[in-house]
Motif scaffolding. Structure first.
Motif, PDB file in Angstrom:
ATOM      1  N   VAL A 114       0.866  -1.173   0.000  1.00 50.74           N
ATOM      2  CA  VAL A 114       0.000   0.000   0.000  1.00 50.74           C
ATOM      3  C   VAL A 114       0.906   1.227   0.000  1.00 50.74           C
ATOM      4  O   VAL A 114       1.826   1.325   0.808  1.00 50.74           O
ATOM      5  N   ARG A 115       0.638   2.121  -0.930  1.00 50.52           N
ATOM      6  CA  ARG A 115       1.388   3.375  -0.992  1.00 50.52           C
ATOM      7  C   ARG A 115       0.508   4.491  -0.431  1.00 50.52           C
ATOM      8  O   ARG A 115      -0.640   4.641  -0.834  1.00 50.52           O
ATOM      9  N   ALA A 116       1.041   5.263   0.511  1.00 49.30           N
ATOM     10  CA  ALA A 116       0.258   6.322   1.139  1.00 49.30           C
ATOM     11  C   ALA A 116       1.066   7.606   1.204  1.00 49.30           C
ATOM     12  O   ALA A 116       2.290   7.576   1.343  1.00 49.30           O
ATOM     13  N   MET A 117       0.373   8.733   1.096  1.00 44.83           N
ATOM     14  CA  MET A 117       1.008  10.030   1.262  1.00 44.83           C
ATOM     15  C   MET A 117       0.220  10.823   2.310  1.00 44.83           C
ATOM     16  O   MET A 117      -0.763  11.476   2.016  1.00 44.83           O
ATOM     17  N   PRO A 118       0.636  10.714   3.596  1.00 49.43           N
ATOM     18  CA  PRO A 118       0.005  11.516   4.646  1.00 49.43           C
ATOM     19  C   PRO A 118       0.659  12.901   4.709  1.00 49.43           C
ATOM     20  O   PRO A 118       1.554  13.204   3.918  1.00 49.43           O
ATOM     21  N   ASN A 119       0.212  13.742   5.625  1.00 51.77           N
ATOM     22  CA  ASN A 119       0.871  15.040   5.811  1.00 51.77           C
ATOM     23  C   ASN A 119       1.018  15.357   7.291  1.00 51.77           C
ATOM     24  O   ASN A 119       0.467  14.670   8.158  1.00 51.77           O
ATOM     25  N   THR A 120       1.777  16.399   7.599  1.00 49.11           N
ATOM     26  CA  THR A 120       2.145  16.675   8.988  1.00 49.11           C
ATOM     27  C   THR A 120       0.985  17.058   9.908  1.00 49.11           C
ATOM     28  O   THR A 120       1.104  16.853  11.120  1.00 49.11           O
ATOM     29  N   PRO A 121      -0.148  17.607   9.428  1.00 51.99           N
ATOM     30  CA  PRO A 121      -1.261  17.825  10.354  1.00 51.99           C
ATOM     31  C   PRO A 121      -1.766  16.546  11.025  1.00 51.99           C
ATOM     32  O   PRO A 121      -2.571  16.618  11.960  1.00 51.99           O
ATOM     33  N   ALA A 122      -1.280  15.394  10.577  1.00 50.95           N
ATOM     34  CA  ALA A 122      -1.552  14.149  11.292  1.00 50.95           C
ATOM     35  C   ALA A 122      -1.108  14.254  12.749  1.00 50.95           C
ATOM     36  O   ALA A 122      -1.664  13.599  13.631  1.00 50.95           O
ATOM     37  N   LEU A 123      -0.109  15.092  13.005  1.00 46.51           N
ATOM     38  CA  LEU A 123       0.412  15.262  14.357  1.00 46.51           C
ATOM     39  C   LEU A 123      -0.642  15.814  15.319  1.00 46.51           C
ATOM     40  O   LEU A 123      -0.543  15.625  16.531  1.00 46.51           O
ATOM     41  N   VAL A 124      -1.659  16.508  14.786  1.00 47.09           N
ATOM     42  CA  VAL A 124      -2.724  17.051  15.621  1.00 47.09           C
ATOM     43  C   VAL A 124      -4.073  16.420  15.284  1.00 47.09           C
ATOM     44  O   VAL A 124      -5.133  16.983  15.546  1.00 47.09           O
ATOM     45  N   GLY A 125      -4.032  15.239  14.660  1.00 49.27           N
ATOM     46  CA  GLY A 125      -5.253  14.507  14.370  1.00 49.27           C
ATOM     47  C   GLY A 125      -6.055  15.041  13.209  1.00 49.27           C
ATOM     48  O   GLY A 125      -7.236  14.723  13.060  1.00 49.27           O
ATOM     49  N   GLU A 126      -5.413  15.835  12.337  1.00 48.85           N
ATOM     50  CA  GLU A 126      -6.120  16.428  11.196  1.00 48.85           C
ATOM     51  C   GLU A 126      -5.372  16.163   9.891  1.00 48.85           C
ATOM     52  O   GLU A 126      -5.289  17.016   9.016  1.00 48.85           O
ATOM     53  N   GLY A 127      -4.819  14.971   9.764  1.00 45.38           N
ATOM     54  CA  GLY A 127      -4.070  14.634   8.561  1.00 45.38           C
ATOM     55  C   GLY A 127      -4.965  14.385   7.362  1.00 45.38           C
ATOM     56  O   GLY A 127      -6.163  14.142   7.484  1.00 45.38           O
ATOM     57  N   MET A 128      -4.353  14.454   6.180  1.00 45.65           N
ATOM     58  CA  MET A 128      -5.015  14.074   4.930  1.00 45.65           C
ATOM     59  C   MET A 128      -4.083  13.130   4.204  1.00 45.65           C
ATOM     60  O   MET A 128      -2.906  13.438   4.001  1.00 45.65           O
ATOM     61  N   THR A 129      -4.617  11.968   3.817  1.00 45.03           N
ATOM     62  CA  THR A 129      -3.775  10.925   3.224  1.00 45.03           C
ATOM     63  C   THR A 129      -4.383  10.405   1.938  1.00 45.03           C
ATOM     64  O   THR A 129      -5.570  10.086   1.886  1.00 45.03           O
ATOM     65  N   GLY A 130      -3.563  10.317   0.896  1.00 46.81           N
ATOM     66  CA  GLY A 130      -3.942   9.632  -0.328  1.00 46.81           C
ATOM     67  C   GLY A 130      -3.415   8.212  -0.281  1.00 46.81           C
ATOM     68  O   GLY A 130      -2.280   7.987   0.168  1.00 46.81           O
ATOM     69  N   ILE A 131      -4.216   7.244  -0.731  1.00 45.22           N
ATOM     70  CA  ILE A 131      -3.853   5.829  -0.616  1.00 45.22           C
ATOM     71  C   ILE A 131      -4.100   5.101  -1.931  1.00 45.22           C
ATOM     72  O   ILE A 131      -5.129   5.306  -2.585  1.00 45.22           O
ATOM     73  N   CYS A 132      -3.162   4.238  -2.324  1.00 46.47           N
ATOM     74  CA  CYS A 132      -3.373   3.301  -3.423  1.00 46.47           C
ATOM     75  C   CYS A 132      -2.679   1.993  -3.067  1.00 46.47           C
ATOM     76  O   CYS A 132      -1.867   1.947  -2.148  1.00 46.47           O
ATOM     77  N   ALA A 133      -3.007   0.925  -3.778  1.00 43.12           N
ATOM     78  CA  ALA A 133      -2.457  -0.390  -3.434  1.00 43.12           C
ATOM     79  C   ALA A 133      -2.260  -1.218  -4.690  1.00 43.12           C
ATOM     80  O   ALA A 133      -2.881  -0.965  -5.729  1.00 43.12           O
ATOM     81  N   ASN A 134      -1.400  -2.228  -4.583  1.00 48.81           N
ATOM     82  CA  ASN A 134      -1.255  -3.144  -5.719  1.00 48.81           C
ATOM     83  C   ASN A 134      -2.365  -4.193  -5.691  1.00 48.81           C
ATOM     84  O   ASN A 134      -3.173  -4.253  -4.764  1.00 48.81           O
ATOM     85  N   GLU A 135      -2.400  -5.033  -6.714  1.00 47.62           N
ATOM     86  CA  GLU A 135      -3.524  -5.942  -6.913  1.00 47.62           C
ATOM     87  C   GLU A 135      -3.574  -7.077  -5.890  1.00 47.62           C
ATOM     88  O   GLU A 135      -4.606  -7.761  -5.772  1.00 47.62           O
ATOM     89  N   LEU A 136      -2.501  -7.285  -5.128  1.00 43.22           N
ATOM     90  CA  LEU A 136      -2.485  -8.370  -4.156  1.00 43.22           C
ATOM     91  C   LEU A 136      -3.218  -8.018  -2.860  1.00 43.22           C
ATOM     92  O   LEU A 136      -3.596  -8.911  -2.099  1.00 43.22           O
TER      93      LEU A 136
END
Length: 272
Positions: free
Chosen positions: A116-138
């Motif tokens: 799984v490939r993910a791109m979170p951001n630093t506002p995760a540190l205060v519980g307000e992150g935004m993350t894009g997610i994709c995955a391979n076929e397995l």
């Protein structure tokens, strides 16, 4: 979730994910195991969250059902070479580094693995992150749901096609720095008008927080929300006109595009 979640790396992003996981009670602290070269941050995470710490990366690899590679991109090769013979057969590998594609990770492991490939951001540190997610076929639906729940525990996440991950880097991964610059600039303007600096930062930051919340919760177009503030002949439309005169929108668009271009360049193999 009755799985062991492993982390190799204990930096800001890894720590934010761990905090979200444990704080939301998505997993119990003893279901989280972490290794890191930074013993100080490792001990701090153990004291704060009650998680387990490992003697080395291989121990984390052996025990994990979901394994986060929470290290800098430049050490991915070393870490994967170290653990690739130790991971469980059905482990889900989660990468959070810019420029590391699904195929890059598979190639480095030398075989087909669940990634799984993910791109979170630093506002995760205060519980307000935004993350894009994709995955391979397995990766199956249940496994993907587990990973998404982890990222949702410290903010919001969206599934995207892998080709969009560079755009995710631009619009959310790197953009907090641009927002911080905007907050600082708003505050500078208030200081120029006579407001004490710390008070100016509070006013500016709360204005940005509230504005973002309006976009998310009202479902209205940002332009419509802007028009609601701009009274005819008023102060706000003067500010909007000044920003337009100085190329505000085009500058932001160019900044995001520059980030996307850099992300694309990072994913290309370097020539010898």
């Amino acid at each position: 979730m009755k799985k062991t979640i492993g982390f190799i790396g204990s930096g800001n992003m890894g720590g934010a994910i761990i905090g979200g996981l444990v704080g939301s009670a998505l997993v119990a602290p003893n279901q989280v195991i972490v290794s890191s070269q930074d013993n100080e941050s490792l001990q701090a995470l153990k004291e704060q969250h009650g998680i387990r710490i490992a003697a080395d990366n291989r121990q984390v690899a052996v025990e994990s059902d979901i394994l986060f590679l929470a290290v800098k991109p430049n050490v991915y090769t070393v870490v994967i070479d170290e653990i690739k013979t130790s991971i469980k057969e059905n482990v889900v590998i989660v990468t959070i580094a810019a420029g590391k594609s699904l195929s890059d990770i598979e190639e480095r492991f030398g075989r087909k693995v669940k990634v799984v490939r993910a791109m979170p951001n630093t506002p995760a540190l205060v519980g307000e992150g935004m993350t894009g997610i994709c995955a391979n076929e397995l990766v199956n639906v249940a496994e993907l749901t587990d990973v998404k729940n982890i990222f949702d525990s410290f903010g919001r996440s969206e599934m995207v096609s892998e080709y969009m991950m560079d755009a995710v880097t631009g619009v959310s991964g790197s953009s907090p720095a641009l927002v911080f610059m905007f907050i600082e600039s708003l505050a500078d303007g208030a200081v120029r008008g006579g407001m004490p600096r710390q008070q100016a930062y509070k006013f500016a930051a709360q204005a940005v927080l509230g504005s973002a919340k309006m976009v998310l919760e009202t479902g209205k177009h940002p332009g419509e929300l802007k028009d609601m503030v701009c009274s005819p002949g008023g102060t706000t439309i003067e500010a909007v006109a000044e920003l337009e005169k100085n190329g505000f929108r085009s500058a932001v668009i160019s900044a995001v595009q520059t980030t996307i271009d850099k992300s694309i360049a990072m994913s290309k193999p370097k020539e010898n």
